[in-house]
Design a protein around this motif. Structure first.
Motif, short mmCIF file in Angstrom:
data_model
loop_
_atom_site.label_atom_id
_atom_site.label_comp_id
_atom_site.label_asym_id
_atom_site.label_seq_id
_atom_site.Cartn_x
_atom_site.Cartn_y
_atom_site.Cartn_z
N ASP A 1 0.82 -1.22 0.00
CA ASP A 1 0.00 0.00 0.00
C ASP A 1 0.85 1.27 0.00
N PRO A 2 1.65 1.49 -1.05
CA PRO A 2 2.52 2.67 -1.08
C PRO A 2 1.74 3.97 -1.13
N LEU A 3 2.22 4.93 -0.37
CA LEU A 3 1.72 6.30 -0.36
C LEU A 3 2.85 7.22 -0.82
N PRO A 4 2.54 8.46 -1.17
CA PRO A 4 3.62 9.38 -1.55
C PRO A 4 4.64 9.60 -0.43
N ASP A 5 4.19 9.50 0.81
CA ASP A 5 5.11 9.76 1.92
C ASP A 5 5.31 8.55 2.82
N GLY A 6 4.83 7.36 2.39
CA GLY A 6 4.94 6.25 3.32
C GLY A 6 4.73 4.90 2.68
N ILE A 7 4.97 3.90 3.50
CA ILE A 7 4.85 2.50 3.08
C ILE A 7 4.55 1.66 4.30
N LEU A 8 3.82 0.56 4.10
CA LEU A 8 3.49 -0.35 5.19
C LEU A 8 4.45 -1.53 5.12
N LEU A 9 5.22 -1.75 6.18
CA LEU A 9 6.19 -2.84 6.23
C LEU A 9 5.64 -3.99 7.05
N TRP A 10 6.02 -5.23 6.70
CA TRP A 10 5.48 -6.43 7.36
C TRP A 10 6.56 -7.48 7.53
N THR A 11 6.49 -8.22 8.61
CA THR A 11 7.23 -9.46 8.75
C THR A 11 6.58 -10.31 9.82
N ARG A 12 7.08 -11.54 9.97
CA ARG A 12 6.75 -12.39 11.11
C ARG A 12 8.04 -12.90 11.70
#
Length: 551
Positions: free
Chosen positions: A56-67
């Motif tokens: 879900d990229p935004l102009p000023d951000g990104i959602l990062l994920w891991t387990r």
């Protein structure tokens, strides 16, 4: 999950039923399927066994994920394992010498030890590298990319497009080939990221290429977590998640086949628990395991913008829909029945009307173009009906698609026409075939009637299509069926009923083009990929045309 943040560089951060004997739901005894869900090296903990991802990229951000696997017994769905602090770092370079943001989150058993960091304060249209760390162990480093600024004049966008990945039917080579390109702004997963069936219960040409976990149909929260965990161990899927952000929506198999708001074809109320509980479990696991940022809790409909070139409206066509009706049932036209729900349809119409971008993309899990069968021979009709989960006689349409909810479709297409909304492109999965379609206002009189939009449908990554069901050589069915399908559906420019693969959508101000790629053999881990066809829609035309080379 609790979140703590540290900032750097002044960044602002904020947090069809098949007749089968089904295994009992796993509750207390989980050892077998749990052990199968992760690699043997899990004993070396803490470890990042399920890769890393962004979305879900935004102009000023990104959602990062891991387990993170904090201890050897803290495997997906177990509910075991201590809380563990997981650090995350974002940098402009792979060596992490130019760190721009960092922080930490706490992984807990309550969230199956999955974590997300919604990082803000980043620059638009920029490549970044990120990684996680826990207990002295670093995750692999991964690349991501932010969206262009909302008002930016963007020359080009390129997206990978995939759907329908059945673990047991083959290998995810499509993901590997997309990852190797190195030129994607993002990739779209249009649904059926996982499948809910037990081993051998869903089409695999009668051969389970590789067994998933758990081996029974997934019903409980633990089950869904184990299945998601198994998928996330796939090296090709991990590779794609590690090079570009994903934009994902769900379809039915993230829950159960032909799901609707109050149940599913592949759900027996009572014997398999309450649908409300199963649906809630499936959604919880999905949001734990996927880098998806819901705009509204419990749904995947949302909108992303990529400068002035395109916006992307993402639909949830399972949570709000009315139950499917039988083929030939006149109630497909009932205005009280819906595939979107009133609120979502209003949201979609408003967004399309107010959009000031050149292209209006719609992430759409089931085909919106009308689909009439025509006079298919009985030997082709039967497997097609099986693929679509429909009766073998009297087949006129697929009521799980927009064909089963014609009032919603009519309202949406009339909205596009009456408001002169141009350049709407539906991007679709689900049907395990590749299509390039105009979306006619009136299919019965097309091409004399207008086309309101266009649609590119991608085939499945691995899930069975017609040649698999018939067990005939690849290409056999398309040669016979495609001319008949196109004769009965004059808005269909191309259909490939047999092959597996993926799409690459390339967008400029002048045109949106889908390049279709196919795999040599989905059952081979080293399958090669080759270009098959390309179709484009030129700006302002609302029609598809063939082009003879990929971008």
């Amino acid at each position: 999950m609790t979140t703590r943040h540290r900032t750097a560089d002044s960044n602002s951060l904020s947090p069809r039923r098949r007749t089968v004997v089904k295994a009992a739901a796993v509750t207390a005894v989980l050892a077998g399927p749990l052990a199968a869900a992760i690699p043997a090296r899990a004993a070396e903990a803490p470890a990042f066994l399920h890769g890393v991802a962004s979305g879900d990229p935004l102009p000023d951000g990104i959602l990062l994920w891991t387990r993170v696997t904090p201890t050897a017994d803290a495997v997906p769905g177990s509910g075991l394992g201590p809380d563990v602090e997981v650090g995350w770092t974002v940098a402009r370079d792979k060596a992490f010498t130019a760190v721009v943001a960092k922080g930490s989150v706490t992984a807990t058993a309550a969230s199956d030890h999955t974590v997300k960091a919604d990082v803000r304060g980043l620059a638009p249209a920029t490549d970044y590298w990120f990684r996680f760390s826990a207990g002295g162990t670093d995750s692999p480093a991964a690349r991501t990319r932010t969206a262009p600024a909302a008002d930016a004049a963007v020359a080009n966008l390129r997206f990978g497009v995939v759907s329908c990945a059945n673990w047991e039917a083959g290998y995810f080579s499509s993901y590997r080939h997309l990852a190797a390109r190195g030129d994607l702004d993002a990739w779209l997963h249009l649904g059926d990221y996982i499948y809910e069936y037990g081993t051998g219960e869903y089409g695999t040409r009668d051969t389970v290429v590789r067994q998933h976990a758990p081996t029974h149909e997934i019903l409980t929260l633990a089950d869904y977590r184990i299945r998601h965990g198994k998928y996330k161990t796939d090296p090709d899927l991990q590779a794609l998640h590690a090079v570009a952000p994903v934009v994902a929506i769900w379809d039915d198999h993230e829950f159960a086949n032909d799901a609707w708001s109050g149940g599913a074809e592949n759900h027996t109320e009572g014997a398999e628990g309450a649908w409300s509980a199963r649906q809630a479990a499936a959604k919880q696991a999905y949001f734990e395991w996927m880098p998806v940022r819901p705009a509204l809790a419990g749904t995947t409909y949302r909108r992303l913008r990529f400068g002035k070139l395109a916006d992307l409206s993402l639909l949830d066509l399972r949570s709000f829909r009315s139950q499917q009706v039988a083929v030939g049932n006149g109630s497909v036209d009932d205005p009280d029945r819906t595939i979107t729900g009133r609120a979502q349809l209003d949201w979609l119409k408003a967004g399309l009307k107010s959009s000031d971008t050149t292209w209006r993309l719609v992430g759409n899990s089931v085909m919106i173009s009308p689909f009439a069968i025509g006079s298919l021979s009985a030997d082709l009709l039967k497997p097609l009906a099986e693929l679509l989960g429909l009766p073998k006689e009297g087949l006129a349409l697929n009521t799980d698609q927009w064909d089963g909810y014609t009032d919603d479709r009519r309202e949406l297409l009339a909205h596009l026409r009456s408001n002169a909304i141009r350049n709407t492109v539906f991007l679709t999965g689900d049907i395990h075939m590749a299509w390039a379609n105009d979306v006619p206002v009136d299919a019965g009189t097309y091409p004399l009637s207008a086309s309101a939009a266009t649609e590119f449908v991608v085939t499945s990554v691995t899930s069975d299509n017609l040649d698999d069901l018939l067990k005939v050589p690849e290409g056999t069915v398309t040669a016979l069926a495609a001319p008949v399908i196109q004769l009965a559906n004059r808005h269909v420019h191309w259909v490939d009923t047999d092959r597996h693969g993926y799409g690459v959508l390339d967008i400029t101000a002048d045109r949106a083009q889908m390049d279709y790629y196919v795999l040599s053999d989905k059952t081979k881990a080293n399958a090669t990929s080759s270009w098959a066809r390309s179709y484009r829609t030129r700006s302002g035309t609302q029609k598809v045309e063939r082009t003879y080379s990929p971008v």
